[in-house]
Design a protein around this motif. Structure first.
Motif, PDB file in Angstrom:
ATOM      1  N   LEU A  15       3.931  -4.293  17.173  1.00 30.44           N
ATOM      2  CA  LEU A  15       3.631  -2.963  16.658  1.00 30.44           C
ATOM      3  C   LEU A  15       4.050  -2.777  15.207  1.00 30.44           C
ATOM      4  O   LEU A  15       3.271  -2.302  14.386  1.00 30.44           O
ATOM      5  CB  LEU A  15       4.296  -1.883  17.521  1.00 30.44           C
ATOM      6  N   VAL A  16       5.267  -3.157  14.862  1.00 25.91           N
ATOM      7  CA  VAL A  16       5.753  -2.953  13.492  1.00 25.91           C
ATOM      8  C   VAL A  16       4.927  -3.758  12.512  1.00 25.91           C
ATOM      9  O   VAL A  16       4.502  -3.237  11.475  1.00 25.91           O
ATOM     10  CB  VAL A  16       7.254  -3.299  13.366  1.00 25.91           C
ATOM     11  N   ASP A  17       4.650  -5.021  12.827  1.00 28.05           N
ATOM     12  CA  ASP A  17       3.873  -5.863  11.915  1.00 28.05           C
ATOM     13  C   ASP A  17       2.464  -5.315  11.712  1.00 28.05           C
ATOM     14  O   ASP A  17       1.955  -5.274  10.589  1.00 28.05           O
ATOM     15  CB  ASP A  17       3.787  -7.296  12.436  1.00 28.05           C
ATOM     16  N   VAL A  18       1.828  -4.886  12.788  1.00 26.86           N
ATOM     17  CA  VAL A  18       0.464  -4.355  12.687  1.00 26.86           C
ATOM     18  C   VAL A  18       0.454  -3.036  11.919  1.00 26.86           C
ATOM     19  O   VAL A  18      -0.364  -2.831  11.018  1.00 26.86           O
ATOM     20  CB  VAL A  18      -0.169  -4.191  14.086  1.00 26.86           C
ATOM     21  N   ALA A  19       1.372  -2.134  12.248  1.00 25.22           N
ATOM     22  CA  ALA A  19       1.440  -0.847  11.547  1.00 25.22           C
ATOM     23  C   ALA A  19       1.727  -1.055  10.062  1.00 25.22           C
ATOM     24  O   ALA A  19       1.107  -0.432   9.201  1.00 25.22           O
ATOM     25  CB  ALA A  19       2.503   0.048  12.175  1.00 25.22           C
ATOM     26  N   GLU A  20       2.651  -1.951   9.771  1.00 17.55           N
ATOM     27  CA  GLU A  20       3.018  -2.256   8.394  1.00 17.55           C
ATOM     28  C   GLU A  20       1.818  -2.817   7.626  1.00 17.55           C
ATOM     29  O   GLU A  20       1.546  -2.414   6.488  1.00 17.55           O
ATOM     30  CB  GLU A  20       4.148  -3.286   8.431  1.00 17.55           C
ATOM     31  N   GLY A  21       1.076  -3.725   8.245  1.00 17.65           N
ATOM     32  CA  GLY A  21      -0.103  -4.310   7.600  1.00 17.65           C
ATOM     33  C   GLY A  21      -1.199  -3.297   7.346  1.00 17.65           C
ATOM     34  O   GLY A  21      -1.813  -3.278   6.270  1.00 17.65           O
ATOM     35  N   LEU A  22      -1.455  -2.425   8.334  1.00 20.24           N
ATOM     36  CA  LEU A  22      -2.487  -1.403   8.144  1.00 20.24           C
ATOM     37  C   LEU A  22      -2.089  -0.400   7.074  1.00 20.24           C
ATOM     38  O   LEU A  22      -2.912  -0.019   6.233  1.00 20.24           O
ATOM     39  CB  LEU A  22      -2.778  -0.687   9.463  1.00 20.24           C
ATOM     40  N   VAL A  23      -0.833   0.031   7.062  1.00 23.08           N
ATOM     41  CA  VAL A  23      -0.371   0.961   6.035  1.00 23.08           C
ATOM     42  C   VAL A  23      -0.498   0.322   4.659  1.00 23.08           C
ATOM     43  O   VAL A  23      -0.895   0.974   3.693  1.00 23.08           O
ATOM     44  CB  VAL A  23       1.072   1.436   6.314  1.00 23.08           C
ATOM     45  N   SER A  24      -0.204  -0.962   4.564  1.00 20.47           N
ATOM     46  CA  SER A  24      -0.346  -1.668   3.293  1.00 20.47           C
ATOM     47  C   SER A  24      -1.802  -1.638   2.811  1.00 20.47           C
ATOM     48  O   SER A  24      -2.074  -1.354   1.633  1.00 20.47           O
ATOM     49  CB  SER A  24       0.116  -3.115   3.446  1.00 20.47           C
ATOM     50  N   GLU A  25      -2.728  -1.915   3.713  1.00 21.24           N
ATOM     51  CA  GLU A  25      -4.152  -1.873   3.356  1.00 21.24           C
ATOM     52  C   GLU A  25      -4.583  -0.460   2.974  1.00 21.24           C
ATOM     53  O   GLU A  25      -5.290  -0.255   1.990  1.00 21.24           O
ATOM     54  CB  GLU A  25      -5.011  -2.383   4.520  1.00 21.24           C
ATOM     55  N   PHE A  26      -4.165   0.529   3.773  1.00 24.42           N
ATOM     56  CA  PHE A  26      -4.533   1.923   3.499  1.00 24.42           C
ATOM     57  C   PHE A  26      -3.995   2.366   2.139  1.00 24.42           C
ATOM     58  O   PHE A  26      -4.693   3.020   1.360  1.00 24.42           O
ATOM     59  CB  PHE A  26      -3.971   2.855   4.575  1.00 24.42           C
ATOM     60  N   ALA A  27      -2.732   2.031   1.855  1.00 21.41           N
ATOM     61  CA  ALA A  27      -2.102   2.453   0.600  1.00 21.41           C
ATOM     62  C   ALA A  27      -2.735   1.763  -0.599  1.00 21.41           C
ATOM     63  O   ALA A  27      -2.993   2.393  -1.631  1.00 21.41           O
ATOM     64  CB  ALA A  27      -0.602   2.171   0.643  1.00 21.41           C
ATOM     65  N   THR A  28      -3.009   0.480  -0.474  1.00 21.50           N
ATOM     66  CA  THR A  28      -3.669  -0.255  -1.566  1.00 21.50           C
ATOM     67  C   THR A  28      -5.024   0.353  -1.867  1.00 21.50           C
ATOM     68  O   THR A  28      -5.381   0.569  -3.030  1.00 21.50           O
ATOM     69  CB  THR A  28      -3.814  -1.748  -1.195  1.00 21.50           C
ATOM     70  N   ASP A  29      -5.782   0.650  -0.820  1.00 23.86           N
ATOM     71  CA  ASP A  29      -7.099   1.259  -0.998  1.00 23.86           C
ATOM     72  C   ASP A  29      -6.977   2.643  -1.636  1.00 23.86           C
ATOM     73  O   ASP A  29      -7.764   3.004  -2.508  1.00 23.86           O
ATOM     74  CB  ASP A  29      -7.812   1.346   0.346  1.00 23.86           C
ATOM     75  N   ALA A  30      -5.989   3.422  -1.223  1.00 31.59           N
ATOM     76  CA  ALA A  30      -5.792   4.762  -1.799  1.00 31.59           C
ATOM     77  C   ALA A  30      -5.493   4.673  -3.289  1.00 31.59           C
ATOM     78  O   ALA A  30      -6.044   5.439  -4.087  1.00 31.59           O
ATOM     79  CB  ALA A  30      -4.664   5.497  -1.078  1.00 31.59           C
ATOM     80  N   LEU A  31      -4.648   3.742  -3.681  1.00 30.44           N
ATOM     81  CA  LEU A  31      -4.321   3.584  -5.103  1.00 30.44           C
ATOM     82  C   LEU A  31      -5.541   3.129  -5.896  1.00 30.44           C
ATOM     83  O   LEU A  31      -5.804   3.621  -6.997  1.00 30.44           O
ATOM     84  CB  LEU A  31      -3.188   2.583  -5.290  1.00 30.44           C
ATOM     85  N   ARG A  32      -6.277   2.195  -5.353  1.00 34.52           N
ATOM     86  CA  ARG A  32      -7.461   1.670  -6.035  1.00 34.52           C
ATOM     87  C   ARG A  32      -8.549   2.735  -6.163  1.00 34.52           C
ATOM     88  O   ARG A  32      -9.175   2.878  -7.205  1.00 34.52           O
ATOM     89  CB  ARG A  32      -7.993   0.462  -5.259  1.00 34.52           C
ATOM     90  N   ARG A  33      -8.767   3.500  -5.108  1.00 36.16           N
ATOM     91  CA  ARG A  33      -9.850   4.475  -5.058  1.00 36.16           C
ATOM     92  C   ARG A  33      -9.533   5.729  -5.874  1.00 36.16           C
ATOM     93  O   ARG A  33     -10.369   6.218  -6.623  1.00 36.16           O
ATOM     94  CB  ARG A  33     -10.121   4.861  -3.597  1.00 36.16           C
ATOM     95  N   ALA A  34      -8.346   6.259  -5.741  1.00 36.91           N
ATOM     96  CA  ALA A  34      -8.036   7.561  -6.319  1.00 36.91           C
ATOM     97  C   ALA A  34      -7.252   7.483  -7.621  1.00 36.91           C
ATOM     98  O   ALA A  34      -7.215   8.456  -8.362  1.00 36.91           O
ATOM     99  CB  ALA A  34      -7.259   8.401  -5.307  1.00 36.91           C
ATOM    100  N   ALA A  35      -6.619   6.348  -7.891  1.00 34.19           N
ATOM    101  CA  ALA A  35      -5.783   6.189  -9.096  1.00 34.19           C
ATOM    102  C   ALA A  35      -4.726   7.296  -9.189  1.00 34.19           C
ATOM    103  O   ALA A  35      -4.345   7.706 -10.266  1.00 34.19           O
ATOM    104  CB  ALA A  35      -6.638   6.131 -10.346  1.00 34.19           C
ATOM    105  N   ARG A  36      -4.293   7.772  -8.051  1.00 36.62           N
ATOM    106  CA  ARG A  36      -3.220   8.764  -7.933  1.00 36.62           C
ATOM    107  C   ARG A  36      -2.240   8.268  -6.883  1.00 36.62           C
ATOM    108  O   ARG A  36      -2.478   7.271  -6.235  1.00 36.62           O
ATOM    109  CB  ARG A  36      -3.770  10.115  -7.485  1.00 36.62           C
ATOM    110  N   GLY A  37      -1.191   9.014  -6.699  1.00 36.41           N
ATOM    111  CA  GLY A  37      -0.237   8.660  -5.659  1.00 36.41           C
ATOM    112  C   GLY A  37      -0.839   8.865  -4.280  1.00 36.41           C
ATOM    113  O   GLY A  37      -1.991   9.280  -4.139  1.00 36.41           O
ATOM    114  N   PHE A  38      -0.055   8.570  -3.270  1.00 35.05           N
ATOM    115  CA  PHE A  38      -0.498   8.757  -1.893  1.00 35.05           C
ATOM    116  C   PHE A  38       0.668   9.258  -1.058  1.00 35.05           C
ATOM    117  O   PHE A  38       1.821   9.186  -1.459  1.00 35.05           O
ATOM    118  CB  PHE A  38      -1.065   7.446  -1.308  1.00 35.05           C
ATOM    119  N   ARG A  39       0.345   9.799   0.109  1.00 28.42           N
ATOM    120  CA  ARG A  39       1.344  10.285   1.056  1.00 28.42           C
ATOM    121  C   ARG A  39       1.239   9.466   2.341  1.00 28.42           C
ATOM    122  O   ARG A  39       0.164   9.333   2.916  1.00 28.42           O
ATOM    123  CB  ARG A  39       1.136  11.755   1.364  1.00 28.42           C
ATOM    124  N   LEU A  40       2.366   8.941   2.779  1.00 33.62           N
ATOM    125  CA  LEU A  40       2.480   8.242   4.055  1.00 33.62           C
ATOM    126  C   LEU A  40       3.084   9.206   5.063  1.00 33.62           C
ATOM    127  O   LEU A  40       4.110   9.833   4.781  1.00 33.62           O
ATOM    128  CB  LEU A  40       3.389   7.017   3.908  1.00 33.62           C
TER     129      LEU A  40
END
Length: 122
Positions: free
Chosen positions: A49-74
């Motif tokens: 669970l931790v590894d999968v959640a961590e990996g998905l959050v990493s992908e989501f956050a990277t995409d948010a930074l790339r797409r919006a060029a702003r910060g993000f909220r976890l």
């Protein structure tokens, strides 16, 4: 703590929301926060669970930074055998993953759902 057969975080610890600056190091910080929080809630012993959640959050956050060029909220929620991980970019798009157990498959089973939605910027 257990809710039926579902591991639960301690009382009052089922929610976390953190805002990150728009810099590449924020992705690593978010990954580390996911691991820290899930381990603190006692959910680290549930398979991968931790590894999968961590990996998905990493992908989501990277995409948010790339797409919006702003910060993000976890945001992390854990209740009644369900863990929800959300990343919301600065322009209002939220992507999420839910992990959990349910009694829908002959009385036992597990699930993972992914989704997204757009709303107003925070």
């Amino acid at each position: 703590m257990l809710y039926g057969s579902n591991p639960q975080p301690p009382m009052g610890a089922g929610h976390l929301s953190v805002e990150y600056d728009p810099c590449p190091s924020a992705v690593g910080e978010a990954r580390a926060e996911v691991r820290r929080q899930l381990e603190g809630w006692g959910l680290a012993e549930l398979d991968d669970l931790v590894d999968v959640a961590e990996g998905l959050v990493s992908e989501f956050a990277t995409d948010a930074l790339r797409r919006a060029a702003r910060g993000f909220r976890l945001t992390l929620f854990a209740a009644h055998g369900v863990l929800r991980c959300e990343v919301r970019d600065g322009v209002g798009k939220t992507v999420w993953a839910e992990f959990g157990t349910c009694g829908c498959v002959g009385g036992s089973g597990s699930f993972c759902r992914l989704g997204s939605y757009s709303g107003c910027a925070w």
